[in-house]
Design an enzyme around this catalytic site. Sequence first.
Site, PDB file in Angstrom:
ATOM      1  N   PHE A 159      41.766  85.148  61.768  1.00  0.00           N
ATOM      2  CA  PHE A 159      40.776  84.093  61.983  1.00  0.00           C
ATOM      3  C   PHE A 159      40.054  84.393  63.284  1.00  0.00           C
ATOM      4  O   PHE A 159      40.657  84.385  64.359  1.00  0.00           O
ATOM      5  CB  PHE A 159      41.422  82.708  62.056  1.00  0.00           C
ATOM      6  CG  PHE A 159      40.404  81.596  62.145  1.00  0.00           C
ATOM      7  CD1 PHE A 159      39.932  80.996  60.984  1.00  0.00           C
ATOM      8  CD2 PHE A 159      39.903  81.173  63.357  1.00  0.00           C
ATOM      9  CE1 PHE A 159      38.984  79.985  61.049  1.00  0.00           C
ATOM     10  CE2 PHE A 159      38.954  80.173  63.437  1.00  0.00           C
ATOM     11  CZ  PHE A 159      38.492  79.576  62.273  1.00  0.00           C
ATOM     12  N   ASP A 244      41.301  89.817  70.340  1.00  0.00           N
ATOM     13  CA  ASP A 244      40.847  88.433  70.246  1.00  0.00           C
ATOM     14  C   ASP A 244      41.961  87.552  70.813  1.00  0.00           C
ATOM     15  O   ASP A 244      42.917  87.195  70.121  1.00  0.00           O
ATOM     16  CB  ASP A 244      40.556  88.074  68.786  1.00  0.00           C
ATOM     17  CG  ASP A 244      40.046  86.654  68.623  1.00  0.00           C
ATOM     18  OD1 ASP A 244      40.229  85.849  69.556  1.00  0.00           O
ATOM     19  OD2 ASP A 244      39.490  86.332  67.546  1.00  0.00           O
ATOM     20  N   LYS A 273      38.588  78.659  74.117  1.00  0.00           N
ATOM     21  CA  LYS A 273      39.525  77.540  74.005  1.00  0.00           C
ATOM     22  C   LYS A 273      39.946  76.972  75.357  1.00  0.00           C
ATOM     23  O   LYS A 273      39.228  76.181  75.946  1.00  0.00           O
ATOM     24  CB  LYS A 273      40.728  77.942  73.149  1.00  0.00           C
ATOM     25  CG  LYS A 273      40.389  78.071  71.661  1.00  0.00           C
ATOM     26  CD  LYS A 273      41.616  78.181  70.814  1.00  0.00           C
ATOM     27  CE  LYS A 273      41.276  78.304  69.328  1.00  0.00           C
ATOM     28  NZ  LYS A 273      40.716  77.082  68.762  1.00  0.00           N
TER      29      LYS A 273
END
Length: 471
Positions: A159, A244, A273
Amino acid sequence: MKTLPFPELKADRSQRRFDIRALIAAREGERYSLNAKHLNEMMVRVFQTIGRGVGQYLYDRHGARYLDLLSGWGVFGIGRNHPLLRETLNGVLAADLPNLAQMDASLLAGLLAERLLGFTHWLDKVFFANSGTEAVEAAVKFARRATGRPEIVYCSDAFHGLTYGALSMNGDAVFKEGFEPLAPGFTEIPFNDPAALERALAAGRAAAFIVEPIQGKGVNMPDESYLADAARLCRKYGALFIADEIQTGMGRTGRFLAVEHGDVEPDMVLLSKALSGGHAPVGAVLTRKHIFDKVFDRMDRAVVHGSTFARNDLAMAAGLATLEVMESERLIANAARTGARLLKSFEAMAQRYQLVKAVRGRGLMIGVEFGNPQSLKLKAAWSLVEAVNAGLFCQLITIPLFKEHNILVQVAGHANHTIKLLPALVIDESDCGWIERAFDAVIADSHRVPGAVWSLGRTLADHALKARASK
């Protein structure tokens, strides 16, 4: 006369004064009706109880305290509404800074870049974006420009975001369905398979390999040597290695970056985030200088890639404050310590309870996987629920955790049998005890057939079947 959308403000514009606190107080009762009418009604139906958040806790309107193990999908690494972060943002607003003077250099962006690069010794440049998916999109462009190659290799179950480039390397088909055709130039390989990666790179068309050091959808852990093998193969075949770390970075796994556990040095590291403490959209690409210089190689290409709000003062200041909190409160060490305790406790539960199939994770990124049990009674109950909807069993754990133990947690992905814990890095020993007691009680209840948990399972299964029949 047309009704004003904000009735507490006077119609006479010459006397009109905007007061955000008064506005919130006056219309707090409309929180859910406004969202249902104008935004996502389905999300409103999911959750209608929380009134405020402080640190690792959420509180409802009656003052009851909940332990949040989602932390906004990992956004609130330092907890919600940290006083230093609030003070910093208020200070920026009071300073009258020349924010987003696009033909000037931002001091705060320079300071944040300096702090971030200080956590690595091999990366030289930072590109700021507004989100994790924007950081991913930038990394794809940078890789293609720097190498002159078209292909990006990614992993199954990955993802990386939901904009079109990121969506095109999403390893879960449920996110792609209905949005085709997707972008070309992306090759999927199995996660944790160096041989498959070598086959994908050997043709010499790959600009980069992008991977989550721990996959968020399922908390899938690589073998100890996998990331090092991937870095070696990328060097061998001239591809860039992109880590990532949007979910795993910022101390989540007990190190600032998850790749540090394997002494790996990617060509690009992506952050987002938790970077701003949850109060301002932000993303960052940390990269080697030679890659950056390939993209921005001439004066007339200085703006060949960018984003209007990418280096805004609020996001940059929030990032600086977040890093200060992490260091001053030793949150990375706390994540390592509390995470180790929780993993040990869950592993003990796996020995006691046959429905617990596996426990995975590192630091405060933990997955508890459930699976088909051995006993005939449990096997029959499991099969009944799972036949209706794959992954439904996990709701028999998450719902009682919330309703009976005030713990907010969710399944790690669509049709997934893993419950993921992603708490704020500020949790303490008492929170760990709360988590351990709650999970132990609910999992123990799930082994009693018949019982309240399986009664809930029949109710959820009936609702699912009725919903399916009505389509």
